[in-house]
Write a protein that holds these residues in place. Structure first.
Motif, PDB file in Angstrom:
ATOM      1  N   ASN A 181      -5.533  -4.925  11.464  1.00  0.00           N
ATOM      2  CA  ASN A 181      -6.860  -4.388  11.179  1.00  0.00           C
ATOM      3  C   ASN A 181      -7.833  -5.562  11.115  1.00  0.00           C
ATOM      4  OD1 ASN A 181      -5.943  -1.720  10.995  1.00  0.00           O
ATOM      5  ND2 ASN A 181      -5.311  -2.020   8.880  1.00  0.00           N
ATOM      6  N   ARG A 236     -10.447  -6.077   9.039  1.00  0.00           N
ATOM      7  CA  ARG A 236     -11.267  -5.930   7.812  1.00  0.00           C
ATOM      8  C   ARG A 236     -10.344  -5.982   6.611  1.00  0.00           C
ATOM      9  NH1 ARG A 236      -8.951  -1.270   6.567  1.00  0.00           N
ATOM     10  NH2 ARG A 236      -8.046  -0.234   8.368  1.00  0.00           N
ATOM     11  N   LYS A 261       0.830   4.820   1.476  1.00  0.00           N
ATOM     12  CA  LYS A 261       0.014   5.598   2.419  1.00  0.00           C
ATOM     13  C   LYS A 261       0.209   7.098   2.284  1.00  0.00           C
ATOM     14  CE  LYS A 261      -0.961   2.193   5.896  1.00  0.00           C
ATOM     15  NZ  LYS A 261      -0.179   1.020   5.490  1.00  0.00           N
ATOM     16  N   ASP A 277       0.854  -1.196   0.000  1.00  0.00           N
ATOM     17  CA  ASP A 277       0.000   0.000   0.000  1.00  0.00           C
ATOM     18  C   ASP A 277       0.888   1.244   0.000  1.00  0.00           C
ATOM     19  OD1 ASP A 277      -2.149   1.753   0.518  1.00  0.00           O
ATOM     20  OD2 ASP A 277      -2.068   1.413   2.682  1.00  0.00           O
ATOM     21  N   TYR A 315      -6.065  -8.436   9.037  1.00  0.00           N
ATOM     22  CA  TYR A 315      -5.117  -7.749   8.143  1.00  0.00           C
ATOM     23  C   TYR A 315      -3.893  -7.396   8.962  1.00  0.00           C
ATOM     24  CZ  TYR A 315      -3.683  -3.149   5.998  1.00  0.00           C
ATOM     25  OH  TYR A 315      -3.019  -2.064   5.494  1.00  0.00           O
ATOM     26  N   GLY A 344      -8.238  -4.359   3.750  1.00  0.00           N
ATOM     27  CA  GLY A 344      -7.614  -3.058   3.575  1.00  0.00           C
ATOM     28  C   GLY A 344      -8.281  -2.315   2.432  1.00  0.00           C
ATOM     29  N   ASP A 345      -8.182  -1.003   2.493  1.00  0.00           N
ATOM     30  CA  ASP A 345      -8.644  -0.158   1.394  1.00  0.00           C
ATOM     31  C   ASP A 345      -7.471   0.755   1.064  1.00  0.00           C
ATOM     32  OD1 ASP A 345      -9.876   1.480  -0.400  1.00  0.00           O
ATOM     33  OD2 ASP A 345     -11.535   2.073   0.902  1.00  0.00           O
ATOM     34  N   PRO A 346      -6.743   0.542  -0.039  1.00  0.00           N
ATOM     35  CA  PRO A 346      -7.145  -0.176  -1.245  1.00  0.00           C
ATOM     36  C   PRO A 346      -6.766  -1.653  -1.349  1.00  0.00           C
ATOM     37  CG  PRO A 346      -5.204   1.171  -1.698  1.00  0.00           C
ATOM     38  CD  PRO A 346      -5.541   1.388  -0.255  1.00  0.00           C
ATOM     39  N   GLU A 347      -6.013  -2.222  -0.404  1.00  0.00           N
ATOM     40  CA  GLU A 347      -5.478  -3.572  -0.621  1.00  0.00           C
ATOM     41  C   GLU A 347      -6.564  -4.602  -0.952  1.00  0.00           C
ATOM     42  OE1 GLU A 347      -4.868  -1.493   1.935  1.00  0.00           O
ATOM     43  OE2 GLU A 347      -3.017  -2.028   2.979  1.00  0.00           O
ATOM     44  N   GLY A 373      -5.467   7.296   3.890  1.00  0.00           N
ATOM     45  CA  GLY A 373      -5.958   5.920   4.002  1.00  0.00           C
ATOM     46  C   GLY A 373      -5.219   4.995   3.043  1.00  0.00           C
TER      47      GLY A 373
HETATM   48  N1  GLY Z   1      -4.723   0.906   3.446  1.00  0.00           N
HETATM   49  C1  GLY Z   1      -4.623   0.851   4.831  1.00  0.00           C
HETATM   50  C2  GLY Z   1      -5.847   0.383   5.521  1.00  0.00           C
HETATM   51  O1  GLY Z   1      -6.765  -0.112   4.929  1.00  0.00           O
HETATM   52  O2  GLY Z   1      -5.886   0.508   6.732  1.00  0.00           O
END
Ligand code: GLY
Length: 468
Positions: A288, A290, A214, A212, A272, A292-295, A226
């Motif tokens: 995390n 959930r 950041k 990612d 995550y 990832g966003d964008p992963e 994010g």
């Molecule tokens: N891309 C980092 C996150 O989803 O926390």
């Protein structure tokens, strides 16, 4: 199968696309009307995703077979608990287990209690006086991390976000004075990567690794966001990440899942691990609860051959069929189109016109985030990440080039990081890791950038990792 998707960002649109490929019926609970999700949804309601009672009532009224929670805030506010209480199997941990993300202090204490290796040095001062005392002894460089949720934007890193420890001390004290908790952590040098897995009470099922980006600006400059984009490699490793490195990271993910189980915390969802690959191996930066966003967008794009609805139902009910863990062997690059000034002073309201048909025809997928539909092909940007373009190809830099070419079909005022997924950036990261691991060795070229495009993948990732 009917599924409730909680949340309305690009990650949730990517979840929706994978569910739609499995011909699932989609019901959406979100505050915004995501144009991509709206197109896929059988029903959609403007509900605050953190409003546990309303989300559960919607799931019940719509007779969904299961629910999947996209963002962290609903997990932290107990939406999974409410859905389970309404007898709706749910992908996403209960509030108590979601503390692995919503309380960085809980996470560090859990790993420490269970003797799980791979943590940077950390300390959690309890009072402003404690901060002063700790700073005298804590080794520089270091990181200040609020314990609670900050949408990826609260972490201060010495050298990037502050230079003078006094500034960091003032920041740490301000968090304590607002009633929060704060951690000071050793800053570890290396390359970051994300290793996600589907986790149930009996198994951990890894996904491809992702890197990612950041920082808001090219060259990893600017403030934390994010995530401006991300890439994954066709063998599910990364240019600088070997199978042995990945397996060491997975050992930490497995150990954390086992630790939660040992403490009576049931976990059914996505875990995550955010890691730094250092010269000494992976160090856990955070967990995390959930995708990832964008992963998540990278890995969900690769999920095409299995039945994603069956897989998620398996996670929600604790009975995963390992044959459903099937990610294609392709490289992906995600780049977010964001409003100008994003990360610092975003300028909302700009219009983007996308020729989605031409973009898809060029092998690039369009995933909608925080935008409002204005008319056919036109969306309005808000203050958050707007539209993700996802390129896929055999090599990472080819996938990145596809996204760049697709920009010809996007009109409007936006910003994106052109450096994500370029050969130059991949080579710089490879060289960075090589220098850390073997400072005296001669530079060696990045092998994957010269590999023939259709060479077979060296590894498809490990099979199911069972909890010990
Ligand atoms: N891309 C980092 C996150 O989803 O926390």
């Amino acid at each position: 199968m009917r599924c409730l998707v909680v949340g309305g960002g690009a990650r949730e649109h990517a979840i929706g696309l994978a569910l739609a490929r499995a011909e699932a019926e989609i019901v959406v609970a979100s505050l915004n009307a995501n144009p991509g999700l709206e197109r896929l949804a059988r029903a959609s309601a403007r509900v605050d995703p953190t409003d546990a009672a309303r989300v559960a009532a919607l799931g019940r009224a719509q007779h969904v077979d299961f629910a999947v929670i996209g963002p962290e805030a609903p997990l932290a506010s107990g939406v999974a608990d409410a859905l389970r209480a309404a007898e709706i199997p749910t992908v996403g941990p209960d509030q108590s287990a979601a503390r692995i993300e919503s309380s960085k202090l809980f996470c560090r204490e859990l790993l420490t209690r269970h003797g799980i290796a791979g943590q940077p040095k950390w300390v959690a001062p309890e009072t402003p006086e404690d901060v002063d005392r700790t700073l005298v002894a804590f080794p520089a460089p270091f990181v200040v991390k609020p314990s609670g949720l900050t949408a990826g934007k609260g972490v201060w890193v010495q050298g990037s976000d502050f230079t003078d420890p006094k500034e960091a001390g003032a920041y740490a004290k301000s968090i304590l004075l607002q009633g929060g908790r704060v951690l000071l952590e050793e800053k570890v040098a290396g390359e970051e990567f994300s290793q996600m897995a589907f986790v149930t009470d009996s198994g951990v099922y890894p996904m491809p690794a992702v890197q990612d980006f950041k920082r808001a600006l090219e060259g990893d400059k600017g403030g934390n966001t994010g995530g401006m984009g991300s890439y994954s490699q066709r063998d599910h490793l990364l240019p600088f990440l070997s199978a042995a490195d990945r397996d060491r990271a997975l050992k930490i993910v497995n150990a954390a899942a086992a630790a939660m189980r040992a403490e009576g915390l049931s976990y059914r969802g996505i875990l995550y691990g955010g890691f730094m690959l250092t010269a000494e191996g992976p160090r856990l930066l955070e967990f995390n609860a959930r995708f990832g966003d964008p992963e998540g967008i990278n890995v969900l794009t690769l999920y095409e051959e299995g039945d994603f609805a069956e897989l998620l139902l398996g996670v929600a009910t604790g009975r995963v069929d390992p044959n459903l863990i099937q990610f294609r062997l392709r490289s992906t690059v995600v780049k977010y189109l964001v409003p100008p000034g994003y990360g610092d002073r975003p300028k909302p309201g700009g219009l983007l016109t996308l020729d989605a048909g031409a973009i898809e025809a060029s092998g690039v997928h369009v995933v909608y985030g925080s935008v409002d539909a204005v008319g056919p092909g036109t969306v309005r940007l808000g203050t958050s990440r707007g539209v993700a373009l996802v390129g896929e190809a055999s090599a990472i830099h080819e996938a990145g080039s596809r996204v760049e070419s697709a920009l010809a079909f996007v009109k409007g005022e936006y910003y994106l990081r052109h450096d994500i997924g370029t050969k130059k950036d991949l080579e710089a990261r490879w060289e960075h890791m090589r220098r850390l691991r073997a400072p005296n060795a001669k530079p060696s070229p990045l092998p994957l950038s010269v590999a023939p495009p259709d060479a077979p993948a060296s590894s498809a990732g490990p099979p199911e990792q069972l909890l010990s």
